[in-house]
Design a protein around this motif. Structure first.
Motif: not given
Lengths: 221, 221
Positions: A83-86, A90-91, A176-178, A182-183
């Motif tokens: 999930e983190v990789a995905a 995405t970010c 955060a994604v928006r 990423a971090e």
DNA sequence: GATACCATTTTGGGATACCAGACCGGTGTT
DNA sequence: AACACCGGTCTGGTATCCCAAAATGGTATC
């Protein structure tokens, strides 16, 4: 009519909905009669469900996979990785507007929403978020993980406070994604998954006796 | 005799060994005759191989999955996520002496070793390394990824220089793990995977015409 | 010569018959 | 009362049949 997919779908639905208890024995003949199909589609369904981890070989026969605490913990680690990789992928996307669709999905749940819906949306959040990465393998990994976790998560959805907390964390991750951070998103998602796992495992370990009384096999960690 | 597993194993072996070309059509009847089994075990085998991505539905029938460049790139990303996660777990272990077994595995290959062996050991390195993490899901993810990559990797194994380079990188990774240096090991593994992918995709894109001439379907990225 | 059409064949999906081995219950023995 | 034995029953594994639909190939038509 293609009954094959139908048997598979219906049987999966019964297993995920705990209509057939974890650990319960299954016979091909019973499934055959229950769904009015013959053994060919039944066997196809069992083979598919086996790869999903919902059904396992039990000696010579079949049984619904028990809920396995050790497995839940391992899945959490696996989930975290994929999930983190995905999320990082995405970010890095130029257009992250699709998060709004997911946000809207979360908003669709309110006090009048049935438990079942909360349960589904809670999983779909992770699945749809992974889909945004556009990586088929990360997506499938998340989807399959959520399927495996699905039955255990019925417990979490009974806890109002846990649900509210999860939703808040979901929203924070989307925010955060928006921003493309990423971090921060990864940090939030990691702690969300770890927290979920801890609450789930604790709550399952506590309810274990009660669940066993209902005929549900729960294997310890 | 349980021919079911036999059919599956033999068919998988033929597909992975490129004895049946990527993209080739398969009929249940042909498999039936080829392996002297009846349709039930043949179907079970096809269903299983489908979940492994070696065989796909082709309209109403079946075909050997083509080699897909886009898929190879996505798998590399997926691999990176799960292999690095597994590696970090392993680095955190108190007892990491099992890396010696893997090191020995690498050493077993020399100039007299047949191509086939290099191919197998090259994959087993990653699979066994993932196994050390003791996380069943990370392990399976790596194993399944290697299976999917297996056919394409026949190309890499023809390049002596690439092979030497890969082995050096494998050894460097093991050295870092032995020291418990997770960051260094992760960095090395990531660049190994990315490098492998680049070389593989480049080489496949170049050989694409030749492969197609041999009847191998190769789908572009 | 190209094409639309139709009969035949082939294919996968489903159903069923049969088998060998596991499982279960009862019985007889100790 | 405990246990070993035995026969019947149930189960999954396999082979085989049937069917509808799709692919195929040949033919007649334009």
């Amino acid at each position: 009519m293609s009954q094959m997919q139908s048997v598979e779908k219906q049987l999966r639905h019964m297993i995920l909905g705990l209509e057939i208890g974890p650990g319960e024995k299954l016979t091909e003949r019973w499934i055959e009669n229950r769904f009015g199909a013959s053994r060919t589609p039944v066997r196809a369904a069992l083979l598919r469900l086996e790869t999903e981890g919902l059904v396992s070989r039990d000696g010579r026969g079949w049984s619904v996979s028990p809920i396995n605490l050790a497995e839940l913990e391992q899945i959490a680690v696996y989930r975290e990785a994929v999930e983190v990789a995905a999320l990082r992928l995405t970010c890095a996307l130029a257009d992250r507007s699709a998060v709004d669709v997911i946000e809207a999905m979360l908003e669709s749940c309110d006090n009048d929403t049935p438990r079942e819906e909360w349960h589904r949306v809670g999983m779909d959040f992770h699945i749809e978020l992974a889909r945004l990465s556009a990586n088929e393998f990360l997506f499938r990994a998340v989807r399959d993980s959520m399927t495996r976790l699905s039955r255990a998560r019925w417990l979490e959805v009974r806890d109002e406070a846990a649900l509210a907390r999860a939703w808040a964390e979901h929203r924070a991750i989307l925010a955060a994604v928006r921003l493309g951070d990423a971090e921060e998103a990864a940090r939030l998602l990691t702690s969300h998954i770890v927290g979920s796992r801890d609450r789930l495992v604790t709550s399952l370990a506590n309810d274990r006796r009660g669940l066993r009384a209902r005929g549900f096999a729960v294997v310890a960690a």
